[in-house]
Enzyme design. Sequence first.
Site, mmCIF file in Angstrom:
data_model
loop_
_atom_site.group_PDB
_atom_site.id
_atom_site.type_symbol
_atom_site.label_atom_id
_atom_site.label_comp_id
_atom_site.label_asym_id
_atom_site.label_seq_id
_atom_site.Cartn_x
_atom_site.Cartn_y
_atom_site.Cartn_z
ATOM 1 N N VAL A 14 -54.934 6.723 -15.732
ATOM 2 C CA VAL A 14 -56.026 6.901 -14.363
ATOM 3 C C VAL A 14 -55.316 7.871 -13.342
ATOM 4 O O VAL A 14 -55.991 8.887 -12.820
ATOM 5 C CB VAL A 14 -56.634 5.666 -13.818
ATOM 6 C CG1 VAL A 14 -57.292 5.847 -12.407
ATOM 7 C CG2 VAL A 14 -57.314 4.640 -14.831
ATOM 8 N N ARG A 45 -42.722 6.450 -11.815
ATOM 9 C CA ARG A 45 -41.768 5.589 -12.258
ATOM 10 C C ARG A 45 -40.713 6.674 -13.534
ATOM 11 O O ARG A 45 -39.871 6.617 -13.581
ATOM 12 C CB ARG A 45 -41.519 4.190 -13.277
ATOM 13 C CG ARG A 45 -42.266 3.321 -11.815
ATOM 14 C CD ARG A 45 -42.361 1.839 -12.025
ATOM 15 N NE ARG A 45 -42.341 1.075 -11.104
ATOM 16 C CZ ARG A 45 -43.190 0.029 -10.795
ATOM 17 N NH1 ARG A 45 -44.067 -0.406 -12.419
ATOM 18 N NH2 ARG A 45 -43.546 -0.916 -10.172
ATOM 19 N N ARG A 46 -41.668 7.272 -13.800
ATOM 20 C CA ARG A 46 -41.197 8.511 -14.976
ATOM 21 C C ARG A 46 -42.329 9.084 -15.237
ATOM 22 O O ARG A 46 -43.506 9.562 -14.904
ATOM 23 C CB ARG A 46 -40.734 7.380 -16.835
ATOM 24 C CG ARG A 46 -41.908 6.935 -17.221
ATOM 25 C CD ARG A 46 -41.841 6.179 -18.422
ATOM 26 N NE ARG A 46 -41.142 5.400 -17.925
ATOM 27 C CZ ARG A 46 -42.066 4.182 -17.079
ATOM 28 N NH1 ARG A 46 -42.910 3.996 -17.483
ATOM 29 N NH2 ARG A 46 -41.068 2.819 -16.944
ATOM 30 N N LYS A 201 -64.611 -8.200 -12.082
ATOM 31 C CA LYS A 201 -65.741 -6.873 -10.997
ATOM 32 C C LYS A 201 -66.701 -7.940 -10.610
ATOM 33 O O LYS A 201 -67.205 -7.570 -10.032
ATOM 34 C CB LYS A 201 -65.547 -6.256 -12.168
ATOM 35 C CG LYS A 201 -64.880 -5.608 -12.771
ATOM 36 C CD LYS A 201 -64.706 -4.323 -14.328
ATOM 37 C CE LYS A 201 -63.831 -3.835 -14.645
ATOM 38 N NZ LYS A 201 -64.114 -3.409 -15.704
ATOM 39 N N GLY A 298 -62.644 4.840 -18.327
ATOM 40 C CA GLY A 298 -62.188 6.525 -19.223
ATOM 41 C C GLY A 298 -61.420 7.111 -17.620
ATOM 42 O O GLY A 298 -62.056 6.335 -16.510
HETATM 43 N N1 HSE Z 1 -60.395 -2.262 -19.454
HETATM 44 C C1 HSE Z 1 -61.872 -1.753 -18.353
HETATM 45 C C2 HSE Z 1 -62.800 -1.678 -19.125
HETATM 46 C C3 HSE Z 1 -61.498 -0.305 -17.745
HETATM 47 O O1 HSE Z 1 -63.234 -1.787 -20.615
HETATM 48 O O2 HSE Z 1 -64.109 -2.467 -18.891
HETATM 49 C C4 HSE Z 1 -61.871 -0.447 -15.946
HETATM 50 O O3 HSE Z 1 -61.932 -1.126 -15.499
#
Ligand code: HSE
Length: 414
Positions: A14, A45-46, A201, A298
Amino acid sequence: MNELKIGICGWGNVATGLYKSIHKNKKQIEAAANTKIDIIVIGARRDNPKCDPKEVNIERDIFDVLNHDIDVMVELIGGVDVARELILAAIEKGIHVITANKAVLYHHGDEIFSKAAAKNVHVLFEASVCAGTPIIKMLKEELAGNRISKISGMLNGTSNFILSQMEDGAEFDTTLKIAQEEGYAEPNPSFDIEGMDAAHKIGILSSIALGTPLPPKDFYVEGITDIDSKDFEYAKNLGFTIKHLAVASLSEKSIQLRAHPVLISLDSYLAGLKGVRNGIEIETDLIGTLHVAGSGAGQESTASGLISDLIHLSNSDISSSSTALLASEANIQPIKKMRFGYYFRIESTSGDIDLKVIESIFDDNQISINLNKFDDANIVIVTEPFIESLQEIVVTALNNLDAIVGVKTIRIEF
Ligand code: HSE
């Protein structure tokens, strides 16, 4: 503001998507934000072989990002405990926060928003729900004058992708693997397929629209792991398809919060939304029913949501934060007290099971049914809505019959 100085914490899929999208559309973003946009520091961190951050400062300890002269910290580390600590540390220092992290807001939203309000700091989270598909600011601003009675939809892109591929005949495991390769699924995909990601969500949307707390209480969550291709076949014969639906609804003095698979009519708006898309139906008093749909997962879609928050922050009155949420008086209703129509799939060892015995079990519980036999081994029943607490009683009675090897139930969303 002449310049918006950004620190990014996290350097995965992301974060690199955000970095690339800011550079790709920089002119347009700066014009909309009315300011120069600069990424000052990245907490990584990397290194990430997929993206070279060039001259940007790198901190290996993400908390050191907050020691730089930045206006906003974009939290993209995911997870709950460290993310909470990082967000609270930023707020304490008067640094605004943008996050795509639904889990931390679900578990600690009330604490984070009240601390932010006390410090006059913005916490923006458009990308936490539906990635870049607009919903958070739409609820907080454009729909703020409406009473919202129901929000329902497919909020997990991975589940919608898997279910719509299964509808077309694909296997669960193969499709999940594709979702992981494409970067839709969470690092731990059980959050996607067991329903928790969608619950996070809808919990956030409900806190904005219905004033429920974060974390909410009495949340019913179930995933898609028990659905198989036969269910799609039977559902289709009855005029339905199967979706994973997250619902927040208000009736009189009680609120329903739930995320689980449902049969929905093939003719409905949500049934037509396939693939990784998220789709939401919002019932409002002033504009009636509203639909929002778009890519909900995505790299690029999430970057779009984060950038919208950067632009919003840059154009907002920084001296007055807008993070206070509505508080509700209504109780969250336990699932056992809700009413649903049900799909029962009853699998038997032989084709000669006495249908009258099955009918009598529903009859004894005063549940009206429509019984179908599409093949020898499976009886499929669709019921009228009844109180959820009876469902377990009926399933137990069916399982006690000799010839029955399994009973599956899925709620119907009418
Ligand atoms: N893993 C989540 C999805 C990514 O498939 O909706 C977005 O929040």
